[in-house]
Design a protein around this motif. Structure first.
Motif, PDB file in Angstrom:
ATOM      1  N   TRP A 100       3.111  28.899  54.624  1.00  0.00           N
ATOM      2  CA  TRP A 100       4.265  28.026  54.407  1.00  0.00           C
ATOM      3  C   TRP A 100       4.081  27.149  53.172  1.00  0.00           C
ATOM      4  N   ASP A 101       2.846  26.802  52.825  1.00  0.00           N
ATOM      5  CA  ASP A 101       2.611  26.065  51.591  1.00  0.00           C
ATOM      6  C   ASP A 101       2.962  26.913  50.366  1.00  0.00           C
ATOM      7  N   TYR A 102       2.873  28.232  50.530  1.00  0.00           N
ATOM      8  CA  TYR A 102       3.153  29.157  49.432  1.00  0.00           C
ATOM      9  C   TYR A 102       4.643  29.470  49.304  1.00  0.00           C
ATOM     10  N   LEU A 103       5.436  29.092  50.286  1.00  0.00           N
ATOM     11  CA  LEU A 103       6.838  29.498  50.334  1.00  0.00           C
ATOM     12  C   LEU A 103       7.632  29.162  49.071  1.00  0.00           C
ATOM     13  N   PRO A 104       7.554  27.936  48.504  1.00  0.00           N
ATOM     14  CA  PRO A 104       8.331  27.673  47.282  1.00  0.00           C
ATOM     15  C   PRO A 104       7.981  28.634  46.139  1.00  0.00           C
ATOM     16  N   GLN A 105       6.688  28.928  45.975  1.00  0.00           N
ATOM     17  CA  GLN A 105       6.285  29.859  44.926  1.00  0.00           C
ATOM     18  C   GLN A 105       6.821  31.255  45.212  1.00  0.00           C
ATOM     19  N   PHE A 106       6.770  31.676  46.470  1.00  0.00           N
ATOM     20  CA  PHE A 106       7.281  32.994  46.845  1.00  0.00           C
ATOM     21  C   PHE A 106       8.768  33.114  46.529  1.00  0.00           C
ATOM     22  N   LEU A 107       9.521  32.067  46.771  1.00  0.00           N
ATOM     23  CA  LEU A 107      10.959  32.096  46.509  1.00  0.00           C
ATOM     24  C   LEU A 107      11.257  32.169  45.012  1.00  0.00           C
ATOM     25  N   ASN A 108      10.301  31.739  44.193  1.00  0.00           N
ATOM     26  CA  ASN A 108      10.488  31.802  42.743  1.00  0.00           C
ATOM     27  C   ASN A 108      10.039  33.128  42.145  1.00  0.00           C
ATOM     28  N   ASN A 109       8.972  33.722  42.728  1.00  0.00           N
ATOM     29  CA  ASN A 109       8.430  34.928  42.084  1.00  0.00           C
ATOM     30  C   ASN A 109       8.532  36.200  42.924  1.00  0.00           C
ATOM     31  N   ASN A 110       8.855  36.061  44.235  1.00  0.00           N
ATOM     32  CA  ASN A 110       8.960  37.200  45.141  1.00  0.00           C
ATOM     33  C   ASN A 110       7.686  38.037  45.155  1.00  0.00           C
ATOM     34  N   VAL A 111       6.538  37.385  44.953  1.00  0.00           N
ATOM     35  CA  VAL A 111       5.244  38.053  45.007  1.00  0.00           C
ATOM     36  C   VAL A 111       4.523  37.573  46.260  1.00  0.00           C
ATOM     37  N   PRO A 112       4.151  38.463  47.185  1.00  0.00           N
ATOM     38  CA  PRO A 112       3.506  38.021  48.417  1.00  0.00           C
ATOM     39  C   PRO A 112       2.132  37.425  48.158  1.00  0.00           C
ATOM     40  N   LEU A 113       1.718  36.544  49.055  1.00  0.00           N
ATOM     41  CA  LEU A 113       0.404  35.916  48.961  1.00  0.00           C
ATOM     42  C   LEU A 113      -0.699  36.910  49.273  1.00  0.00           C
ATOM     43  N   ALA A 114      -0.418  37.883  50.134  1.00  0.00           N
ATOM     44  CA  ALA A 114      -1.375  38.928  50.495  1.00  0.00           C
ATOM     45  C   ALA A 114      -0.629  40.249  50.607  1.00  0.00           C
ATOM     46  N   ALA A 115      -1.377  41.328  50.702  1.00  0.00           N
ATOM     47  CA  ALA A 115      -0.784  42.661  50.858  1.00  0.00           C
ATOM     48  C   ALA A 115      -1.462  43.340  52.031  1.00  0.00           C
ATOM     49  N   MET A 116      -1.161  42.854  53.234  1.00  0.00           N
ATOM     50  CA  MET A 116      -1.824  43.361  54.433  1.00  0.00           C
ATOM     51  C   MET A 116      -1.492  44.813  54.721  1.00  0.00           C
ATOM     52  N   ASP A 117      -0.396  45.308  54.121  1.00  0.00           N
ATOM     53  CA  ASP A 117      -0.016  46.701  54.332  1.00  0.00           C
ATOM     54  C   ASP A 117      -0.639  47.644  53.313  1.00  0.00           C
ATOM     55  N   ALA A 118      -1.380  47.111  52.353  1.00  0.00           N
ATOM     56  CA  ALA A 118      -2.026  47.958  51.352  1.00  0.00           C
ATOM     57  C   ALA A 118      -3.333  48.498  51.910  1.00  0.00           C
ATOM     58  N   PRO A 119      -3.589  49.805  51.778  1.00  0.00           N
ATOM     59  CA  PRO A 119      -4.807  50.392  52.349  1.00  0.00           C
ATOM     60  C   PRO A 119      -6.089  49.697  51.928  1.00  0.00           C
ATOM     61  N   ASP A 120      -6.143  49.164  50.688  1.00  0.00           N
ATOM     62  CA  ASP A 120      -7.386  48.539  50.223  1.00  0.00           C
ATOM     63  C   ASP A 120      -7.573  47.120  50.761  1.00  0.00           C
ATOM     64  N   GLN A 121      -6.551  46.551  51.386  1.00  0.00           N
ATOM     65  CA  GLN A 121      -6.663  45.210  51.958  1.00  0.00           C
ATOM     66  C   GLN A 121      -6.536  45.193  53.480  1.00  0.00           C
ATOM     67  N   SER A 122      -5.928  46.220  54.026  1.00  0.00           N
ATOM     68  CA  SER A 122      -5.540  46.201  55.432  1.00  0.00           C
ATOM     69  C   SER A 122      -6.714  45.944  56.375  1.00  0.00           C
ATOM     70  N   GLU A 123      -7.826  46.657  56.164  1.00  0.00           N
ATOM     71  CA  GLU A 123      -8.947  46.540  57.097  1.00  0.00           C
ATOM     72  C   GLU A 123      -9.481  45.113  57.153  1.00  0.00           C
ATOM     73  N   ALA A 124      -9.736  44.519  55.984  1.00  0.00           N
ATOM     74  CA  ALA A 124     -10.288  43.162  55.946  1.00  0.00           C
ATOM     75  C   ALA A 124      -9.311  42.141  56.492  1.00  0.00           C
ATOM     76  N   GLN A 125      -8.030  42.300  56.165  1.00  0.00           N
ATOM     77  CA  GLN A 125      -7.022  41.344  56.623  1.00  0.00           C
ATOM     78  C   GLN A 125      -6.874  41.374  58.139  1.00  0.00           C
ATOM     79  N   TYR A 126      -6.766  42.572  58.703  1.00  0.00           N
ATOM     80  CA  TYR A 126      -6.521  42.678  60.141  1.00  0.00           C
ATOM     81  C   TYR A 126      -7.778  42.442  60.967  1.00  0.00           C
ATOM     82  N   GLU A 127      -8.952  42.635  60.384  1.00  0.00           N
ATOM     83  CA  GLU A 127     -10.188  42.366  61.110  1.00  0.00           C
ATOM     84  C   GLU A 127     -10.224  40.908  61.571  1.00  0.00           C
TER      85      GLU A 127
END
Length: 332
Positions: A100-127
């Protein structure tokens, strides 16, 4: 504006004030060490004030608000944690403020803070999340098992659990059906957590794992009675879901069933949690989205399934739904 409109507007205003004030009180209590002061057991206001270096008179007002939030409970002059406090630990202690602290930036750039659905990040994020997701989803998993009539109408099931996480859905069904066997598919680190869950439930001898990317793992054709896709469709694109449904169609036995359990719009009580979930999902995935029941049923029809039933899972968080579909009469 009618009198009813005015009353509804006033009610909304007070709801917003209460939500905002409640969160300010909760976060202040954490920052000031008030909740930590009670971690060793009940204390009265004088003891809490001394432990935290606070004045007792204003502290009493804040403690009353924490009781109204059901974070604390008062017994005479003593205050203690309620049953929610063990859930408010680790990364869940701050209730998602990093997003939620990132929300204003997200609304300006539409770039997610993380990519939990990306294969190279998914394992570490969901662990870091699957254990918490297990207790969050346990009441919904119990309801799903009852709706499936596990152990009675459906028994002796060979279950494949895709993107299993801690395997809360499949292990709960197997808990109702002593003859069920579960195969969980997920990343290796996450399957270690799932295996520990199976062992703690006394089901290690009925639990197997297939580690890796579920899109790439080969599944034996015609082998499973029930495929579970729980908390998965929301991290997939439409084409990713279609491909997954097709893969499972081949893996199911004739007449086998696919259960999709995920956040789905429709429960009035869960409308705000669902909207917040969809927004949070957009901030932590590249392609995540909340699919409607109609979206998913259309994909199922395209891939040869026949929808048997839909049920909202009307337990907290009041956002989950289950679609059950049967393998139809033709191959994809």
């Amino acid at each position: 504006m009618t009198e009813q409109d005015k009353l509804e507007a006033l009610a909304t205003y007070f709801d917003l004030m209460a939500m905002n004030g409640g969160m300010q009180v909760y976060h202040a209590a954490h920052k000031l060490g008030i909740l930590d002061a009670l971690s060793g057991g009940p204390c009265d206001a004088e003891e809490i004030a001394a432990a935290c270096g606070l004045r007792e008179a204003p502290l009493l007002l804040l403690l009353d608000a924490l009781c109204s939030l059901r974070v604390l409970q008062r017994d005479g002059d003593a205050y203690r944690h309620t049953a929610v406090m063990p859930l408010l630990t680790g990364q869940y202690r701050n209730l998602g403020n990093e997003y939620w602290d990132y929300l204003p930036q997200f609304l300006n750039n539409n770039v997610p803070l993380a990519a939990m659905d990306a294969p190279d990040q998914s394992e570490a994020q969901y662990e870091n999340q699957v254990t918490a997701l297990a207790w969050m989803m346990q009441p919904a998993a119990e309801q799903a098992a009852r709706l499936l009539e596990a152990g009675t109408a459906r028994r002796d099931l060979n279950i494949i659990d895709i993107g299993a996480g801690a395997a809360v859905w499949s292990l709960t069904i197997a808990g109702h059906d002593a003859t069920a066997r579960v195969t969980a598919v997920d990343w290796p680190a996450i399957l270690k957590i799932a295996a520990a869950q199976a062992s703690s439930r006394g089901m290690a001898d009925r639990f197997a794992v297939l580690p890796g990317n579920y899109h790439e793992i080969e599944l034996p054709a015609g082998s499973y009675d029930l495929a579970i896709v729980g908390n998965v469709t929301h991290i997939e694109t439409e084409s990713g879901n279609r491909s997954l449904f097709e893969k499972l169609y081949t893996a199911l036995r004739p007449g086998g069933e696919l259960a999709i359990i995920d956040v789905m719009p429709g429960q009035a009580q869960g409308d705000l949690p669902r909207a917040l979930y969809a927004l949070g999902l957009a901030m932590r995935t590249e392609n995540g989205r909340v699919y409607s029941r109609a979206d998913l049923e259309a994909l199922l029809a395209e891939t040869g399934y026949e929808v048997e039933m839909f049920h909202p899972l009307n337990v907290p968080p009041y956002t989950m739904g289950m679609i059950l579909a049967r393998k139809g009469g033709h191959e994809c």
